[in-house]
Motif scaffolding. Sequence first.
Motif, PDB file in Angstrom:
ATOM      1  N   PRO A  34      13.902   2.018  -1.945  1.00  0.00           N
ATOM      2  CA  PRO A  34      13.569   1.610  -3.311  1.00  0.00           C
ATOM      3  C   PRO A  34      12.077   1.784  -3.612  1.00  0.00           C
ATOM      4  CG  PRO A  34      14.832  -0.094  -2.172  1.00  0.00           C
ATOM      5  CD  PRO A  34      14.431   0.902  -1.143  1.00  0.00           C
ATOM      6  N   TYR A  35      11.784   1.877  -4.915  1.00  0.00           N
ATOM      7  CA  TYR A  35      10.395   2.038  -5.329  1.00  0.00           C
ATOM      8  C   TYR A  35       9.551   0.863  -4.824  1.00  0.00           C
ATOM      9  CZ  TYR A  35       6.217   1.947  -8.210  1.00  0.00           C
ATOM     10  OH  TYR A  35       4.920   1.879  -8.626  1.00  0.00           O
ATOM     11  N   ARG A  36      10.041  -0.347  -4.952  1.00  0.00           N
ATOM     12  CA  ARG A  36       9.270  -1.518  -4.525  1.00  0.00           C
ATOM     13  C   ARG A  36       8.897  -1.426  -3.047  1.00  0.00           C
ATOM     14  NH1 ARG A  36      12.142  -7.069  -6.344  1.00  0.00           N
ATOM     15  NH2 ARG A  36      10.798  -7.802  -4.643  1.00  0.00           N
ATOM     16  N   VAL A  37       9.798  -0.895  -2.238  1.00  0.00           N
ATOM     17  CA  VAL A  37       9.543  -0.774  -0.800  1.00  0.00           C
ATOM     18  C   VAL A  37       8.515   0.319  -0.543  1.00  0.00           C
ATOM     19  CG1 VAL A  37      10.615  -0.259   1.425  1.00  0.00           C
ATOM     20  CG2 VAL A  37      11.825  -1.682  -0.252  1.00  0.00           C
ATOM     21  N   ARG A  38       8.644   1.441  -1.263  1.00  0.00           N
ATOM     22  CA  ARG A  38       7.661   2.523  -1.100  1.00  0.00           C
ATOM     23  C   ARG A  38       6.277   2.081  -1.548  1.00  0.00           C
ATOM     24  NH1 ARG A  38       9.444   6.676  -4.690  1.00  0.00           N
ATOM     25  NH2 ARG A  38      11.281   5.496  -5.315  1.00  0.00           N
ATOM     26  N   ALA A  39       6.224   1.296  -2.611  1.00  0.00           N
ATOM     27  CA  ALA A  39       4.934   0.802  -3.097  1.00  0.00           C
ATOM     28  C   ALA A  39       4.303  -0.155  -2.092  1.00  0.00           C
ATOM     29  CB  ALA A  39       5.118   0.112  -4.448  1.00  0.00           C
ATOM     30  N   ALA A  40       5.124  -0.993  -1.464  1.00  0.00           N
ATOM     31  CA  ALA A  40       4.600  -1.923  -0.451  1.00  0.00           C
ATOM     32  C   ALA A  40       4.039  -1.164   0.743  1.00  0.00           C
ATOM     33  CB  ALA A  40       5.703  -2.884  -0.010  1.00  0.00           C
ATOM     34  N   GLU A  41       4.730  -0.096   1.135  1.00  0.00           N
ATOM     35  CA  GLU A  41       4.255   0.701   2.271  1.00  0.00           C
ATOM     36  C   GLU A  41       2.925   1.378   1.962  1.00  0.00           C
ATOM     37  OE1 GLU A  41       5.936   4.090   5.380  1.00  0.00           O
ATOM     38  OE2 GLU A  41       6.880   3.835   3.428  1.00  0.00           O
ATOM     39  N   ALA A  42       2.682   1.649   0.684  1.00  0.00           N
ATOM     40  CA  ALA A  42       1.459   2.355   0.275  1.00  0.00           C
ATOM     41  C   ALA A  42       0.269   1.419   0.073  1.00  0.00           C
ATOM     42  CB  ALA A  42       1.721   3.133  -1.010  1.00  0.00           C
ATOM     43  N   ARG A  43       0.460   0.130   0.314  1.00  0.00           N
ATOM     44  CA  ARG A  43      -0.672  -0.806   0.198  1.00  0.00           C
ATOM     45  C   ARG A  43      -1.786  -0.433   1.175  1.00  0.00           C
ATOM     46  NH1 ARG A  43       1.289  -6.726   1.297  1.00  0.00           N
ATOM     47  NH2 ARG A  43      -0.966  -6.876   1.599  1.00  0.00           N
ATOM     48  N   PRO A  44      -3.010  -0.838   0.876  1.00  0.00           N
ATOM     49  CA  PRO A  44      -4.089  -0.601   1.852  1.00  0.00           C
ATOM     50  C   PRO A  44      -3.752  -1.229   3.196  1.00  0.00           C
ATOM     51  CG  PRO A  44      -4.995  -1.287  -0.262  1.00  0.00           C
ATOM     52  CD  PRO A  44      -3.511  -1.444  -0.373  1.00  0.00           C
ATOM     53  N   ALA A  45      -4.164  -0.578   4.260  1.00  0.00           N
ATOM     54  CA  ALA A  45      -3.853  -1.058   5.611  1.00  0.00           C
ATOM     55  C   ALA A  45      -4.472  -2.425   5.854  1.00  0.00           C
ATOM     56  CB  ALA A  45      -4.366  -0.051   6.633  1.00  0.00           C
ATOM     57  N   ILE A  46      -3.748  -3.249   6.589  1.00  0.00           N
ATOM     58  CA  ILE A  46      -4.293  -4.529   7.039  1.00  0.00           C
ATOM     59  C   ILE A  46      -4.268  -4.536   8.570  1.00  0.00           C
ATOM     60  CG2 ILE A  46      -3.610  -5.782   4.954  1.00  0.00           C
ATOM     61  CD1 ILE A  46      -1.231  -6.890   6.469  1.00  0.00           C
ATOM     62  N   HIS A  47      -5.076  -5.405   9.162  1.00  0.00           N
ATOM     63  CA  HIS A  47      -5.206  -5.395  10.618  1.00  0.00           C
ATOM     64  C   HIS A  47      -4.028  -6.111  11.262  1.00  0.00           C
ATOM     65  CE1 HIS A  47      -7.164  -6.150  14.596  1.00  0.00           C
ATOM     66  NE2 HIS A  47      -7.562  -4.920  14.357  1.00  0.00           N
ATOM     67  N   HIS A  48      -3.517  -5.514  12.330  1.00  0.00           N
ATOM     68  CA  HIS A  48      -2.330  -6.078  12.968  1.00  0.00           C
ATOM     69  C   HIS A  48      -2.637  -7.325  13.791  1.00  0.00           C
ATOM     70  CE1 HIS A  48      -4.113  -3.691  16.144  1.00  0.00           C
ATOM     71  NE2 HIS A  48      -3.263  -4.174  17.034  1.00  0.00           N
ATOM     72  N   ARG A  49      -3.913  -7.684  13.942  1.00  0.00           N
ATOM     73  CA  ARG A  49      -4.279  -8.921  14.620  1.00  0.00           C
ATOM     74  C   ARG A  49      -4.821  -9.968  13.637  1.00  0.00           C
ATOM     75  NH1 ARG A  49      -1.250  -7.615  18.635  1.00  0.00           N
ATOM     76  NH2 ARG A  49      -2.076  -6.137  20.163  1.00  0.00           N
ATOM     77  N   GLY A  50      -4.788  -9.646  12.353  1.00  0.00           N
ATOM     78  CA  GLY A  50      -5.351 -10.564  11.365  1.00  0.00           C
ATOM     79  C   GLY A  50      -4.358 -11.624  10.922  1.00  0.00           C
ATOM     80  N   ALA A  51      -4.896 -12.663  10.265  1.00  0.00           N
ATOM     81  CA  ALA A  51      -4.074 -13.789   9.822  1.00  0.00           C
ATOM     82  C   ALA A  51      -3.025 -13.359   8.804  1.00  0.00           C
ATOM     83  CB  ALA A  51      -4.970 -14.881   9.243  1.00  0.00           C
ATOM     84  N   GLU A  52      -3.380 -12.424   7.919  1.00  0.00           N
ATOM     85  CA  GLU A  52      -2.441 -11.991   6.888  1.00  0.00           C
ATOM     86  C   GLU A  52      -1.208 -11.349   7.510  1.00  0.00           C
ATOM     87  OE1 GLU A  52      -2.222  -9.139   2.884  1.00  0.00           O
ATOM     88  OE2 GLU A  52      -4.015  -9.104   4.164  1.00  0.00           O
TER      89      GLU A  52
END
Length: 385
Positions: free
Chosen positions: A15-33
């Motif tokens: 779905p578009y919503r899923v593709r848009a989420a994947e295209a978000r700026p990268a976040i750190h895999h050890r971060g709180a978020e």
Amino acid sequence: MKKEILMTPGPSQVPYRVRAAEARPAIHHRGAEFKLILAELIACLKELLGAGNDLFILGATGTGAMEATIVNTLSPGDRVVVYNAGKFGERYARMNRAFGVEVVEIKKEWGEILAPDELERTLRREKNVSAVFVTHSETSAGVVNPIAGLGEITARHDALFIVDSVSAAGGLEIKVDDWGIDMLAGGSQKSLMTPPGLSFVTVSPRAWRAYGRAKLPRFYLDLGAYKKRLEEKGETPYTIPVSLCLALHEALKMMKEEGFDNVFARHRRLAHACRAGVTAMGLELFSVNHSDVVTVFRVPEGIDGEKLVAAVREKHGVRVSGGQKPYRGRIVRIATMGYVTERDVLHTLCSVEMSLSELGYETAPGSAARAAEEVFLNEKKGSDL
């Protein structure tokens, strides 16, 4: 210009919503978020699967999760029972043998199920069986196995019950705890509406006890490392595909908004309509015990199955799948998994009908769509994406 619709049994539509989420700026895999997202992913998958057991997300496709169920529970020379009536049952047998595990195969024709009484007879006859491996929804044949009944039998014989649910998870109801599933392998790219690259594994207390005895080599897929890192820091032990996790997080959010029971009902309705359309064209369904994530039919006599699949794609913009060996050219598979709508099913059926007509097969124009429409009109409609 030709618009394509993906109706293959994996990868599936995203779905578009899923593709848009994947295209978000990268976040750190050890971060709180990301730790928060990972915790929410695990909790949501557990709810979807009816699993109170541990669940770990892996940076691997479904085959990686399947391998994890082997290397974390077995030792060289252990004996296992594998049900083989399709490409993925065959894969579980090959994988076990690759690790030096002795495999007792219950091998049947593609499209047949494993009946609980047959498993009972096998486990009474075979001694010292450490685990039973079964594919939940065998997409190569369009069949679904009776997992709940098989779990009861396996538990009585003190063997681990290990289930490949890569295509079923998210499309068919699953109750990991109630059905006695010790390990379940799932993947992102089928009913969960996410690109390939993530998988997950559930682990019961019995499976953890087997883990303590297991001597097969493991490193990246060592679930003990996943458990330790998750409990201590809320992380994965190794770098996880963060963008895919964001995509899966959004897909599960969409499914939760729809309601998991409605998701399963939608899959049933779409599959029922697809099967009705197929049979209205005079085509024979490949199996009797139908899976609601894929419909499989036999190619009519005198028609080249590979040409049919190509015509549906090239002339009508719909990608369906042909058969895998030994059924290449003899069957066609239409997925109704994940982000599939009523419009997609109607379009696909009309495309198959027109392609068959173009190849010389006689069928009444509109018969497939009419049969599918009757299902949609007569069955109680749930949510649709």
